[in-house]
Design a protein around this motif. Structure first.
Motif, PDB file in Angstrom:
ATOM      1  N   TYR A 142      22.379 151.133  69.836  1.00  0.00           N
ATOM      2  CA  TYR A 142      23.530 150.341  69.415  1.00  0.00           C
ATOM      3  C   TYR A 142      23.546 149.056  70.236  1.00  0.00           C
ATOM      4  CZ  TYR A 142      24.855 154.861  67.509  1.00  0.00           C
ATOM      5  OH  TYR A 142      24.857 156.057  66.834  1.00  0.00           O
ATOM      6  N   LYS A 143      23.425 147.921  69.563  1.00  0.00           N
ATOM      7  CA  LYS A 143      23.350 146.619  70.208  1.00  0.00           C
ATOM      8  C   LYS A 143      24.557 145.779  69.825  1.00  0.00           C
ATOM      9  CE  LYS A 143      18.281 146.657  70.155  1.00  0.00           C
ATOM     10  NZ  LYS A 143      17.047 145.936  69.771  1.00  0.00           N
ATOM     11  N   GLY A 144      25.124 145.097  70.810  1.00  0.00           N
ATOM     12  CA  GLY A 144      26.289 144.261  70.520  1.00  0.00           C
ATOM     13  C   GLY A 144      26.974 143.738  71.761  1.00  0.00           C
ATOM     14  N   HIS A 145      26.843 144.452  72.877  1.00  0.00           N
ATOM     15  CA  HIS A 145      27.433 143.959  74.125  1.00  0.00           C
ATOM     16  C   HIS A 145      26.617 142.784  74.652  1.00  0.00           C
ATOM     17  CE1 HIS A 145      30.636 146.829  74.793  1.00  0.00           C
ATOM     18  NE2 HIS A 145      29.823 147.838  74.512  1.00  0.00           N
ATOM     19  N   SER A 146      27.284 141.899  75.373  1.00  0.00           N
ATOM     20  CA  SER A 146      26.607 140.750  75.964  1.00  0.00           C
ATOM     21  C   SER A 146      26.420 140.903  77.469  1.00  0.00           C
ATOM     22  CB  SER A 146      27.407 139.467  75.684  1.00  0.00           C
ATOM     23  OG  SER A 146      28.717 139.559  76.222  1.00  0.00           O
ATOM     24  N   ASN A 147      26.814 142.054  78.022  1.00  0.00           N
ATOM     25  CA  ASN A 147      26.624 142.319  79.443  1.00  0.00           C
ATOM     26  C   ASN A 147      26.464 143.822  79.631  1.00  0.00           C
ATOM     27  OD1 ASN A 147      26.472 141.940  82.246  1.00  0.00           O
ATOM     28  ND2 ASN A 147      28.045 140.349  82.200  1.00  0.00           N
ATOM     29  N   GLY A 148      26.251 144.261  80.869  1.00  0.00           N
ATOM     30  CA  GLY A 148      25.984 145.664  81.129  1.00  0.00           C
ATOM     31  C   GLY A 148      27.100 146.580  80.670  1.00  0.00           C
ATOM     32  N   VAL A 149      26.730 147.818  80.313  1.00  0.00           N
ATOM     33  CA  VAL A 149      27.678 148.837  79.845  1.00  0.00           C
ATOM     34  C   VAL A 149      28.093 149.681  81.050  1.00  0.00           C
ATOM     35  CG1 VAL A 149      28.059 150.735  78.233  1.00  0.00           C
ATOM     36  CG2 VAL A 149      26.537 148.849  77.605  1.00  0.00           C
ATOM     37  N   ASN A 150      29.405 149.785  81.290  1.00  0.00           N
ATOM     38  CA  ASN A 150      29.931 150.475  82.472  1.00  0.00           C
ATOM     39  C   ASN A 150      30.332 151.916  82.222  1.00  0.00           C
ATOM     40  OD1 ASN A 150      29.680 148.226  84.129  1.00  0.00           O
ATOM     41  ND2 ASN A 150      31.729 147.469  83.635  1.00  0.00           N
ATOM     42  N   CYS A 151      30.740 152.257  81.004  1.00  0.00           N
ATOM     43  CA  CYS A 151      31.271 153.595  80.751  1.00  0.00           C
ATOM     44  C   CYS A 151      31.073 153.964  79.285  1.00  0.00           C
ATOM     45  CB  CYS A 151      32.759 153.653  81.125  1.00  0.00           C
ATOM     46  SG  CYS A 151      33.486 155.307  81.029  1.00  0.00           S
ATOM     47  N   THR A 169      34.937 143.876  76.909  1.00  0.00           N
ATOM     48  CA  THR A 169      35.247 144.470  75.607  1.00  0.00           C
ATOM     49  C   THR A 169      35.036 145.978  75.626  1.00  0.00           C
ATOM     50  OG1 THR A 169      33.000 144.271  74.705  1.00  0.00           O
ATOM     51  CG2 THR A 169      34.449 142.355  74.490  1.00  0.00           C
ATOM     52  N   VAL A 170      35.682 146.628  74.665  1.00  0.00           N
ATOM     53  CA  VAL A 170      35.450 148.042  74.363  1.00  0.00           C
ATOM     54  C   VAL A 170      34.993 148.108  72.914  1.00  0.00           C
ATOM     55  CG1 VAL A 170      36.469 150.330  74.163  1.00  0.00           C
ATOM     56  CG2 VAL A 170      37.203 148.809  76.009  1.00  0.00           C
ATOM     57  N   LYS A 171      33.869 148.753  72.677  1.00  0.00           N
ATOM     58  CA  LYS A 171      33.343 148.889  71.319  1.00  0.00           C
ATOM     59  C   LYS A 171      33.314 150.358  70.947  1.00  0.00           C
ATOM     60  CE  LYS A 171      30.383 144.777  71.758  1.00  0.00           C
ATOM     61  NZ  LYS A 171      31.158 143.876  70.903  1.00  0.00           N
ATOM     62  N   ILE A 172      33.671 150.642  69.690  1.00  0.00           N
ATOM     63  CA  ILE A 172      33.623 152.009  69.175  1.00  0.00           C
ATOM     64  C   ILE A 172      32.580 152.044  68.067  1.00  0.00           C
ATOM     65  CG2 ILE A 172      34.923 153.868  68.085  1.00  0.00           C
ATOM     66  CD1 ILE A 172      37.433 152.812  69.390  1.00  0.00           C
TER      67      ILE A 172
END
Length: 669
Positions: A142-151, A169-172
């Motif tokens: 799943y691609k869409g964040h522009s920075n590291g994923v924290n949780c 951001t939070v993505k679902i």
């Protein structure tokens, strides 16, 4: 005098968990009595909460461990490393199950599917991956964040996975459809922790902007937000009955309600870098990290509002009447053998049975277990504790399982004897008592205060006086330490108080002059900065040739990432290089933070513009961008030599240098 009351929150233990810095930890959320840690020593250690001895140590990673997570039944552990590899362990069998690779940077977070054989991982490479444990492969990226994923967190019904990122951001994501469901964007800082409500369509997110937001999951909108805390929210967890949520920051634990937003209670924990929290019966267990040590804390929930009191008005679990997650989920006894049965889970299973056409399998995502896992070893340190904690089902159940008692609370004024002894001054004899002559303390004299002394024997008649030969206890027999010391120069004049103060004031005056000059330079930079010309302010700071001023300016830029541009990066990179070689560790840390920010933000743009633009016409902006990118790339290559020489350096900056090395490698790919 009333009996002392017990504490409602206390530190349970503090111990050294690894031979190097601890990077991550996770509590078992089924019982709250087991804990797993990962560190720079590339090991994964398992512990029983409240006991200082390691149960089992798992080795095999080739780089520092950055993320760990228990399975839902606490019979499995997954660990992710700086290299992007995951290792999955069976704790009952004490052996490795799978090694999975595919991420291009540090793995930051992990989560198990609530009842399927799937694991999700979030990385510094901004991607979220879903893994099939049985088929040993990556199902979807799943691609869409522009920075590291924290949780990462799966929804209670297993149909969604939510990801929280440094990009605020939070993505679902919909697992069955394999696509982004919604993007939640109202936080103004990095989102550190997220948690689904145990039953309602509600998601909570804790952020570095010092607030917790509540998201309604039918219309996907923010329905409430807490007041701003004093520090960033590091961890959130709902109470199992869903009546309230706990938010942990550096100093405090607060108990919140929503719709309307209210703070029920606030407890001073002073736990520092809290990494995880879990509910165990009537207690909340928290765990924090400080370099090589791990500390655990306990909060008595029976003495915390609203759980420990009868509220004046009832607290409805669903005051808005929103939907609940599907309650008829299959029982969760072992994540290794469960098969989803709900409608959404059947769709998920069907989708997992084949690789999506738009997501080709990445090379190297499946490793040969026979070659990779030979080096992965599970070393059981405490066999008795291991069998009690991780192999309870192998014993004949002749009686019901023993219920774990809550941790006993210490009394408010209960201070250990050791702490009292540490704070007491050396014992002084009463006036008029006899003491052997000389400067050395007589060995037979007790320094223990009377209240902690053993009962003394009845007094005896004094013996006849006799001559005693006393040897100083701190000097070796037959040797004079003065023989090994340099000869002291005879002092011709004793230094008086006035002269001593004069010598001390010289150093003070020079430091005051240095700080005054630095303050003057910063005021000049501030005046230019306030006029709106950041570049002019940077150039003036550089012309002052004072690394301390440059570091102060870099600190401001690091706190305000929107001020960065290619022009600013090209201007400060040569001075970041000089700060990297500074003898001051604080200067090196600030320079590393700036370099990481540049690489994370502009590495793709730099890589795409290294080649000159096509000569189809005059593209002044493209040529200028190409010139800047080439200039930045040359400066980064100069810094690379410094990083290469320090990436194996031990200490606080070791992990930072390795992370920069991975980002530099990503720039060249």
């Amino acid at each position: 005098m009333t009996a002392p009351t017990t504490k409602r929150a206390w530190k349970l233990q503090e111990f050294v968990a690894h031979g190097a810095n601890v990077n991550c930890l996770a509590l078992g959320h089924k019982t709250g009595r087991v804990m797993v840690t990962g560190g720079d020593d590339r090991k994964v250690n398992l512990w029983t909460v409240g006991k200082p001895n390691c149960i089992m140590s798992l080795s095999g990673h080739t780089s520092p461990v950055e993320a760990v997570r228990f399975g839902n039944a606490e019979e499995m552990v997954v660990a992710g490393s700086m290299s992007g590899a995951l290792k999955l362990w069976d704790l009952e069998q004490a052996k490795i199950i799978r090694t999975l690779t595919g991420h291009k940077a540090n793995i930051r977070c992990l989560d198990f599917h609530p009842y399927g054989d799937f694991v999700a991982s979030g990385s510094l490479d901004t991607n979220v991956k879903l893994w099939d444990i049985r088929r040993k492969g990556c199902i979807f990226t799943y691609k869409g964040h522009s920075n590291g994923v924290n949780c990462l967190r799966f929804s209670p019904d297993g149909r969604w996975v939510a990801s929280a990122s440094e990009d605020m951001t939070v993505k679902i994501w919909d697992l069955a459809a394999g696509k982004l469901l919604v993007d939640l964007k109202q936080h103004s800082g990095a989102v550190n922790s997220i948690e689904f409500h145990p039953s309602e369509y509600l998601l909570a997110s804790g952020s570095s902007d010092r607030s917790i937001r509540f998201w309604e999951l039918e219309k996907f909108q923010c329905v409430d937000c807490t007041d701003y805390d004093n520090n960033a929210i590091r961890s959130v967890v709902f109470h199992p009955d869903g009546a309230c949520i706990f938010g942990g920051s550096t100093e405090l634990l607060k108990v919140y309600g929503w719709e309307p937003s209210r703070c029920f209670d606030s407890v001073n924990m002073s736990w520092g870098k809290v990494a995880d929290m879990a509910i165990a019966q009537t207690q909340l267990i928290g765990a924090s990290i400080n370099q090589t040590t791990v500390s655990t804390f306990v909060l008595d929930l029976t003495r915390v509002a609203p759980l420990g009191q009868v509220p004046s008005t009832p607290l409805p679990l669903s005051s808005s009447g929103r939907k609940n997650f599907t309650p008829d989920r299959p029982s969760t006894t072992s994540t290794k053998q469960q098969i989803p049965s709900s409608t959404g889970s059947i769709q998920l299973e069907r989708r997992m049975s084949r690789k999506p056409a738009e997501e080709p399998e990445e090379p190297g995502s499946i490793l040969d277990d026979a070659t990779e896992d030979n080096s992965s070893v599970a070393d059981v340190k405490d066999l008795k504790e291991y069998e009690e904690v991780f192999k309870p089902n192998h014993k004949l159940a002749l009686s019901p399982p023993r219920k774990m008692d809550p941790f006993p609370a210490p009394k408010e004024d209960d201070v250990s004897v050791a702490n009292q002894m540490k704070s007491l001054a050396p014992f002084q004899p009463a006036v008029g008592s006899t003491k052997p002559s000389g400067s050395e303390t007589y060995r037979g004299e007790s320094r223990i205060p009377p209240q902690y002394r053993a009962p003394s024997l009845p007094p005896q008649q004094p013996a006849a006086p006799h001559q005693s030969y006393q040897t100083p206890s701190n000097k070796p027999a037959g040797l004079d330490p003065a023989d090994f010391m340099p000869p002291q120069q005879p002092s011709t004049m004793a230094i008086g108080d006035y002269d001593a103060l004069g010598q001390m004031s010289k150093g003070h005056n020079s430091m005051s002059a240095l700080l005054a000059a630095r303050n003057k330079n910063l005021q000049i930079v501030r005046a230019m900065w306030s006029s709106g010309n950041v570049r002019t302010a940077l150039e003036s700071a550089i012309q002052m040739q004072d690394n301390s001023v440059i570091v102060d300016v870099l600190n401001v830029l690091n706190d305000k990432p929107h001020l960065w541009s290619l022009d600013v990066a090209a201007l400060v990179l040569p001075h970041i290089n000089s700060c990297m070689s500074s003898k001051h560790e604080s200067h090196v840390m600030v320079a590393c933070s700036s370099l990481k920010l540049i690489l994370k933000t502009y590495s793709t743009l730099i890589r795409q513009n290294l080649a000159p633009p096509a000569r189809l016409g005059v593209d002044i902006s493209g040529e200028e961008r190409h010139r800047r990118c080439v200039n930045i790339y040359k400066h980064i290559q100069d810094i690379r030599h410094c990083i290469d020489s320090k990436k194996y350096q031990r200490g606080k900056l070791e992990n930072t240098f390795r992370e920069i090395q991975l980002l530099l490698n990503h720039l060249d790919t």
